[in-house]
Design a protein around this motif. Structure first.
Motif: not given
Length: 724
Positions: A154-169
């Motif tokens: 739960y600590i690592v996964w949201p950070l990975l999603i945040v990174f993915g969202a940054w790439l998408v944007h």
């Protein structure tokens, strides 16, 4: 909305039922039901479910708002998980105080702290390769390891999603393909590492997060590809879900504790769970979806978290209070755990999770979570402090001589039964382990054992205190002179007389290591150079004794060193019984002996004799020091049947095969009666397993010297006479 199964619905009754399947698998396994040897795979089912739900939640938030609110996410996790978990930790601390022997309080207290901090999986992984922790029985919070894995996820996964969202944007990409690619990288990497680590480091691979991330990632991939599963034909989706349930049934019945885990074997329950979840998207109310979504399954699924938390501490505490549980006792306790689980769900878990203030003010949820964590830590610290207080009380008792860090080194003190001003004087009331211990003038000392008529089984004090027995170790461990389980690197330490002409190598596992301080003292007194080559859990044999081959690699390296530039004048060895592979106990023992003989014969061919020291008698499964700590007024109840020790037969057989090998035993001093006394001369005999305490080993300095020195001199003399 409850009852709906479309891709837009966030609640899936069939997944609630799948949670029930997972927890019932675990309960059946822990209760000891014979038809569920692979029930431990229920934890893997939970991992996939968690990965699916959390990833779906985060992906929908990214699609809705283009970002992830980490504060809201962590607040939601805190209010969902921490209150119930902390309640069980506190109650477990209380039950431990009431029913579990004090000797285990410090270890369990540390486990409670690690569980509250969600790091228990790494603590257990470290303990699994600590040979000095061999008496560590199952902790009442051992099951929190899986919660720790999820919390770290739960600590690592949201950070990975945040990174993915940054790439998408940043690059104007499509959300799900980018996030799917990132998750796929994690899954492939973690699965690959899981397979490798399970083969090479099975003890740690079971617990560590890196070998488990792929299972949560598989659930995440199902969530990201949900649109694909929604388009399946209902019949195909139903068939997929049935296939997944069949995989789970196979997992329960064909897997077992002998299965290397997780590794590739975990693909069966992991992919099976993924199939059930994927099939449920379009399966509607058919077969498996209807079965899993039935009211009883939903009810068990809703309480599955609390049920998982409660069942294991109750089983462990019951076993501590009543002894080994029967099958029906285990089943009854597992079933009873539903009651506190239901109360926890109704009175703690659900009210806190649904409290409006928690939703409006995420910071409040985080504060509540932090407070819960502090409660769990406090329960652990209280246990540790309770044991420390017990130790302080026994130290303050008249005559108590506990061996404490910074206290007197027993090597520098007169042996029990000796006069400090006249070490050669013998106290007539002393017990056999020390009564003749320093009589160097006695020519029969090497050939006679203790005077069994003078053993006193009612000690006035016990040293070391049983609560500190596991700390009463030879100095070689503190100096880092013994390799750990799984290590292949050869650790070489030198002690004794650095200028000594006679070079003596000490080789083997912890059974030779337990004599470390005594051998070093003999070497210093006799003018020997002492070279230590020890590794916990590895007997020095050419036979295959473990599954990962680390012992063979370590042993071969030591063998090559002793035949090369580090060749000694004589080698002293010992070992416990190890063995793996097919064949009866006698066949494995014969292979072990043949492996010993191979190495010893190689040494004999270059003029290096071997002194073989017997294994020490085994007390069985229950730790002697734990029994003594609970029966200080009558330690005789902790006596056990005399034996030669599990490793002695193989050592004797090998010595008989090698002309340059000499066999010695000290077992008549360690167990001088038919029922081995747990305390001799006010000295506690055993620490972990069949290892003797350092204090007791030191008390046998002179009896060991009387047998060892003549044997070494004779062996070296014979070897010199036979050399060209």
């Amino acid at each position: 909305m409850p009852g709906r199964h479309s891709g837009t619905a966030h609640f899936r009754p069939d997944i609630e039922g799948l949670r029930a399947v997972a927890v019932l698998m675990v309960l059946a396994f822990h209760a000891g039901l014979p038809f569920a040897p692979g029930g431990f795979a229920g934890v893997d089912v939970f991992f996939v479910i968690s990965g699916f739900l959390i990833t779906g939640l985060l992906v929908r938030e990214v699609e809705r708002s283009g970002r992830v609110s980490l504060l809201t996410f962590y607040a939601r996790r805190a209010k969902r998980l921490l209150p119930a978990a902390s309640l069980v930790l506190v109650v477990t601390g209380i039950l431990t105080w009431l029913f579990i022997p004090r000797v285990r309080w410090a270890e369990i207290g540390g486990d409670l702290v690690a569980s509250a901090a969600y790091l228990i999986n790494w603590r257990l992984a470290d303990r699994s390769v600590d040979y000095l922790a061999e008496d560590s029985v199952a902790s009442p919070v051992q099951h929190y390891w899986s919660l720790a894995v999820e919390e770290q996820f739960y600590i690592v996964w949201p950070l990975l999603i945040v990174f993915g969202a940054w790439l998408v944007h940043r690059h104007r990409l499509r959300t799900r393909p980018v996030l799917g690619a990132l998750l796929l990288l994690v899954v492939v990497g973690s699965l690959g590492w899981s397979v490798v680590a399970t083969a090479s480091q099975p003890e740690t691979a079971y617990f560590v997060t890196t070998t488990r991330l792929w299972e949560l990632g598989v659930g995440g991939l199902v969530a990201i590809t949900s649109a694909h599963w929604q388009r399946l034909a209902p019949g195909t989706a139903t068939g997929l879900a049935w296939a997944g349930l069949a995989a789970l049934l196979l997992s329960v019945t064909i897997l077992g504790t002998g299965t290397a885990w997780p590794g590739y074997a975990a693909l069966l329950p992991t992919l099976g769970t993924a199939a059930v979840i994927a099939g449920g998207f379009a399966g509607r109310d058919r077969g498996p979806v209807r079965l899993l979504g039935a009211a009883p399954m939903r009810d068990i699924g809703a309480t599955s978290y609390s049920l998982y938390l409660w069942h294991w501490p109750l089983l462990v505490v019951a076993a501590a209070a009543w002894g080994d549980l029967s099958l029906w006792q285990g089943v009854a306790i597992a079933a009873f755990s539903y009651l506190p689980a239901r109360l926890t769900y109704a009175l703690v878990e659900n009210p806190i999770r649904s409290a409006p203030v928690m939703s409006r003010l995420p910071f409040v949820a985080l504060v509540v979570g932090a407070a819960c964590t502090v409660l769990g830590v406090g329960a652990g610290v209280t246990l540790v402090r309770g044991m420390e207080s017990s130790i302080e009380q026994t130290e303050a008792a008249p005559g108590a001589e506990a061996l404490l860090d910074g206290g007197e080194n027993p090597m520098d003190a007169p042996a029990p039964g000796r006069d400090a001003d006249d070490p050669s004087a013998v106290d007539e009331d002393a017990t056999p382990a020390t009564a003749t211990a320093t009589d160097d003038s006695d020519p029969d000392l090497a050939d006679t054992g203790p005077d069994v008529s003078r053993i006193d089984l009612t000690p006035e004090s016990i040293s070391p205190d049983p609560l500190l027995a596991t700390k009463d170790l030879p100095d070689l461990y503190a100096r880092g002179c013994s390799g750990k389980v799984g290590a292949t690197e050869v650790i070489h330490c030198v002690s004794g007389d650095p200028e000594g002409e006679l070079v003596v190598a000490v080789v083997g596992d912890s059974k030779i290591g337990q004599w470390g301080d005594v051998l070093e003292q003999v070497a210093t007194d006799e003018g020997w150079q002492l070279h230590l080559y020890t590794r916990s859990g590895c007997t020095w044999t050419a036979a295959s004794i473990d599954d990962d081959g680390s012992c063979l690699r370590w042993g071969q390296d030591v063998h090559d060193r002793l035949l090369g530039d580090e060749q000694p004048d004589v080698v002293i060895v010992s070992g416990v019984k190890h063995g793996s592979g097919d064949g009866s106990g006698q066949e494995r023992r014969d292979r072990l002996a043949a492996g010993y003989a191979d190495y010893w014969s190689d040494l004999g061919q270059v003029g290096v004799p071997v002194i073989v020291l017997s294994d020490t008698p085994s007390p069985g499964e229950h730790p002697v020091y734990e029994c003594v700590s609970e029966h200080r007024d009558d330690v005789s109840v902790c006596a056990f049947d005399r034996s030669d020790g599990s490793g002695t037969r193989a050592l004797q057989a090998a010595a008989a095969q090698v002309p340059t090998a000499t066999f010695l035993t000290m077992n008549d001093w360690i167990c001088p009666l038919e029922d081995c006394p747990p305390v001799i001369g006010d000295v506690l005999v055993y620490r972990q397993g069949s290892h003797i305490t350092n204090t007791y080993a030191v008390s046998l300095l002179e009896p060991l010297r009387a047998r060892l020195v003549p044997a070494v001199e004779a062996a070296v003399g014979a070897s010199g006479a036979s050399s060209p």
